[in-house]
Design an enzyme around this catalytic site. Structure first.
Site: not given
Ligand SMILES: *Cc1c(COP(=O)(O)O)cnc(C)c1O
Length: 421
Positions: A15, A142, A234, A263
């Protein structure tokens, strides 16, 4: 040569427009809430290093567990083989999730956790001889940067070069009590063509920490359940205490079919992604026909070191001290949000648990405003605080080990910076 020059010679950063990028800051070590650079400056990591660090940097307990594991078993192929850390982690995680989550599929990051979820969802229909060609997602969503994850994410200038290659997705607004009926109608219009609905529960992180109510999401989920639309929740960002509860799921009555994690999963120590699913999904892949298999895997699937980091992190997360810290940060954030609301430079203050966000009011329509994120970023860096505004949206997502005093110091700096604008 200095680290910065060596870096510029060989590294391409995420980014980052490399042409105009400022020099990167070489970090030599981390401890707790602090990162230290090569010149001895220290920074409070107020964004948990892209929202991953839960218990602070170089946490001794996680380090001890991972280093023990490193000397025992560092990696093994996960097809045909298994190991204790993966079994234990799956058991522990499933114990904390909605009761319909029964199976764990491992991958490497949030995007791959989403890819796996999408494949489960689409192949679920396929394995039953149904043809469903569309996904449903929220505007501004996202879900990651791989092609499937990009497809179900809000389209923008970032995804434009790939636009033609992304699959078709129906985008709807996040639910409110006012628009729910209209959302339901939009969904009905697409009839049986929808394979699944993917959403970030309660908080759309990368969109700028946009928040919406659990009640409204519950209502929408209930409707999707009635329409037999599979749901992918997610929790890559919201999982592991971020929202003040262990998972955003803990605010909801309805249960998704599939969930995604990454994460905070390993406390921010190692890359790992997890996709969990219900028995209903899992069972739809059981067959004597080979083609019904979920043909997906990664070289490092269920890496024992990452599983061990996740086990250690979850142990820390569940202990009283961390739970108290999460409560305390949530309360401090809440009190500070009241102060921010009084600030004439600030609007749209919002908070859930350890996530606090607000926007800088656009008083003049100037180019200065477009650059405000970068300007703020630099102002805070000078003050020894890492904040990464998303445009004019500022937010705090601190590690749970941040003390009351450290957090107050961050707040004080925020008020000073705001008054300097
Ligand atoms: C950061 C994020 C992703 C992607 O995860 P990466 O480990 O960066 O590929 C997917 N979904 C959500 C909600 C996120 O915040």
């Amino acid at each position: 040569m200095k680290l910065q020059e060596r870096d510029r010679a060989v590294n391409w950063h995420p980014y980052t427009q490399m042409k105009t990028a400022d020099n990167v800051i070489p970090i030599t070590r981390g401890k707790g809430v602090y990162l230290y650079d090569d010149r001895g400056n220290k920074y409070i990591d107020a964004v948990s290093s892209w929202w991953v660090t839960l218990h602070g940097h170089a946490h001794p307990y996680i380090a001890k567990k991972v280093s023990e594991q490193l000397n025992t078993l560092e990696q093994v192929i996960f097809a045909g083989f298994t190991h204790e850390p993966a079994i234990q982690l799956s058991e522990n995680l499933l114990n904390l999730l909605p009761t319909n989550q029964h199976k764990v599929f491992y991958s490497d990051n949030g995007s791959t956790a989403v890819e796996v979820a999408l494949k489960m969802c689409i192949q679920f229909a396929h394995n039953q001889g149904q043809k469903k060609s569309k996904m449903l997602a929220f505007k501004n969503a996202y879900h990651g940067d791989t092609f499937g994850a990009m497809s179900v994410s809000g389209r923008s200038l970032w995804t434009k070069p790939f636009g033609e290659m992304l699959f078709e997705v129906i985008f709807i607004d996040t639910p409110t009590s006012e628009n729910l009926e209209s959302l339901k109608n939009q969904i009905l219009n697409h009839g049986d063509d929808i394979a699944g609905f993917i959403f970030e529960p309660l908080v759309q992180g990368a969109a700028g920490m946009l928040m919406y109510d659990a009640e409204d999401l519950d209502e929408l989920m209930k409707f999707c359940r009635e329409q037999k639309i599979l749901m992918i929740q997610d929790e890559v960002f919201t999982g592991f205490g971020r929202t003040g509860r262990l998972f955003a799921a803990n605010y909801l009555l309805e249960k998704p079919d599939i969930m995604c994690f990454s994460k905070g999963l390993t406390g921010g120590t190692m890359p790992m992604g997890i996709t969990t699913c219900s028995n209903e999904i899992y069972n739809a892949f059981l067959s004597d026909e080979k083609y019904m298999t979920l043909f997906h895997g990664h070289s490092f699937t269920a890496n024992p070191l990452a599983c061990t980091a996740a086990l250690a992190s979850m142990e820390l997360l569940l202990n009283d001290e961390t739970q108290q810290n999460i409560k305390r940060i949530s309360q401090q954030h809440f009190q500070f949000s009241k102060i921010l609301e009084q600030n004439s430079q600030v609007e749209n203050v919002r908070q859930i648990g350890t996530i606090l966000a607000w926007e800088i009011k656009n008083n003049e329509q100037t180019s200065y405003f477009n650059e405000i994120g970068k300007l703020l970023y630099n102002k805070f860096l000078k003050r020894g605080i890492i904040m990464r505004p998303l445009g004019n949206v500022m937010y705090l997502v601190p590690p749970y080990c941040i003390t009351a005093n450290e957090l107050d110091l961050v707040y004080t700096n925020i008020l000073e910076v705001l008054s300097s604008l």
